[in-house]
Write a protein that holds these residues in place. Structure first.
Motif, PDB file in Angstrom:
ATOM      1  N   SER A  14       0.829  -1.205   0.000  1.00  0.00           N
ATOM      2  CA  SER A  14       0.000   0.000   0.000  1.00  0.00           C
ATOM      3  C   SER A  14       0.862   1.253   0.000  1.00  0.00           C
ATOM      4  CB  SER A  14      -0.913  -0.022   1.226  1.00  0.00           C
ATOM      5  OG  SER A  14      -1.625   1.181   1.329  1.00  0.00           O
ATOM      6  N   VAL A  15       1.893   1.276   0.826  1.00  0.00           N
ATOM      7  CA  VAL A  15       2.805   2.432   0.867  1.00  0.00           C
ATOM      8  C   VAL A  15       3.534   2.582  -0.462  1.00  0.00           C
ATOM      9  CG1 VAL A  15       4.915   3.308   1.955  1.00  0.00           C
ATOM     10  CG2 VAL A  15       3.061   2.404   3.365  1.00  0.00           C
ATOM     11  N   PHE A  16       3.978   1.476  -1.025  1.00  0.00           N
ATOM     12  CA  PHE A  16       4.680   1.510  -2.304  1.00  0.00           C
ATOM     13  C   PHE A  16       3.768   2.029  -3.411  1.00  0.00           C
ATOM     14  CE2 PHE A  16       6.712  -0.692  -5.979  1.00  0.00           C
ATOM     15  CZ  PHE A  16       7.922  -0.022  -5.923  1.00  0.00           C
ATOM     16  N   SER A  17       2.525   1.602  -3.423  1.00  0.00           N
ATOM     17  CA  SER A  17       1.569   2.064  -4.426  1.00  0.00           C
ATOM     18  C   SER A  17       1.316   3.560  -4.293  1.00  0.00           C
ATOM     19  CB  SER A  17       0.261   1.298  -4.287  1.00  0.00           C
ATOM     20  OG  SER A  17      -0.705   1.780  -5.176  1.00  0.00           O
ATOM     21  N   ARG A  18       1.173   4.015  -3.053  1.00  0.00           N
ATOM     22  CA  ARG A  18       0.964   5.449  -2.810  1.00  0.00           C
ATOM     23  C   ARG A  18       2.191   6.261  -3.230  1.00  0.00           C
ATOM     24  NH1 ARG A  18      -3.368   8.605  -1.566  1.00  0.00           N
ATOM     25  NH2 ARG A  18      -3.207   9.219   0.561  1.00  0.00           N
ATOM     26  N   SER A  19       3.382   5.749  -2.948  1.00  0.00           N
ATOM     27  CA  SER A  19       4.617   6.428  -3.355  1.00  0.00           C
ATOM     28  C   SER A  19       4.719   6.513  -4.875  1.00  0.00           C
ATOM     29  CB  SER A  19       5.839   5.699  -2.802  1.00  0.00           C
ATOM     30  OG  SER A  19       5.815   5.676  -1.412  1.00  0.00           O
ATOM     31  N   LEU A  20       4.361   5.432  -5.543  1.00  0.00           N
ATOM     32  CA  LEU A  20       4.402   5.446  -7.014  1.00  0.00           C
ATOM     33  C   LEU A  20       3.403   6.442  -7.594  1.00  0.00           C
ATOM     34  CD1 LEU A  20       4.866   1.682  -7.833  1.00  0.00           C
ATOM     35  CD2 LEU A  20       6.465   3.524  -8.310  1.00  0.00           C
ATOM     36  N   GLN A  21       2.259   6.579  -6.961  1.00  0.00           N
ATOM     37  CA  GLN A  21       1.280   7.570  -7.417  1.00  0.00           C
ATOM     38  C   GLN A  21       1.860   8.975  -7.297  1.00  0.00           C
ATOM     39  OE1 GLN A  21      -2.302   7.648  -5.118  1.00  0.00           O
ATOM     40  NE2 GLN A  21      -3.271   9.215  -6.377  1.00  0.00           N
TER      41      GLN A  21
END
Length: 150
Positions: A14-21
């Motif tokens: 979830s954190v990685f997905s948010r960072s990529l966004q």
């Protein structure tokens, strides 16, 4: 322990997905500020890679959520099996304990007996216990006393 590790994987995804966004939004703003056109090949390749990696991280988070749900269902199923066994044992032993306690009290007669008449004159029969002194005892009262004591 396994559920905790899967939960940590879910949180990291979830954190990685948010960072990529955020990286994708920053790249778009930076490209616009530098004058890079959105139809250029290198810009489109970077955007496609960011979208691809973000979708993989979201898929990993969804898979972790599914595995956690399956683990919880499995533990619930095992607990239900244990409760079923405990219920069967108690359904067998509780009546036996009650019967043993009633039979161990030393009563003379156990059965249905006439204890009076109803309002319309019909005889009233109840399950009674007659002890050595001749007193009638209602089985319901006896069972309440027995269940309160044990």
């Amino acid at each position: 322990i396994l559920a905790r590790e899967i939960y940590h994987i879910k949180r990291r995804a979830s954190v990685f997905s948010r960072s990529l966004q955020l990286i994708q939004e920053s790249f778009t703003n930076m490209s616009a500020g530098l004058g890079i056109q959105s139809f250029e090949r290198s810009y489109q390749e970077v955007q496609q890679e960011l979208i691809h990696v973000r979708s993989l991280s979201e898929e990993l988070g969804d898979n972790a959520t599914t595995v956690l749900a399956l683990l919880f269902q499995l533990s619930s199923y095992q607990l239900n099996g244990l409760m079923r066994v405990l219920t069967l044992f108690s359904a067998f032993f509780i009546p036996l304990t009650f019967i043993a306690s009633v039979c161990g009290m030393g009563f003379d007669v156990i059965g249905f007996g006439l204890i009076g008449t109803q309002d319309d004159g019909r005889p009233l029969y109840k399950f009674v216990i007659r002890d050595q002194n001749g007193w009638n005892t209602n089985l319901v009262a006896l069972s309440m006393v027995g269940s309160a004591g044990g």
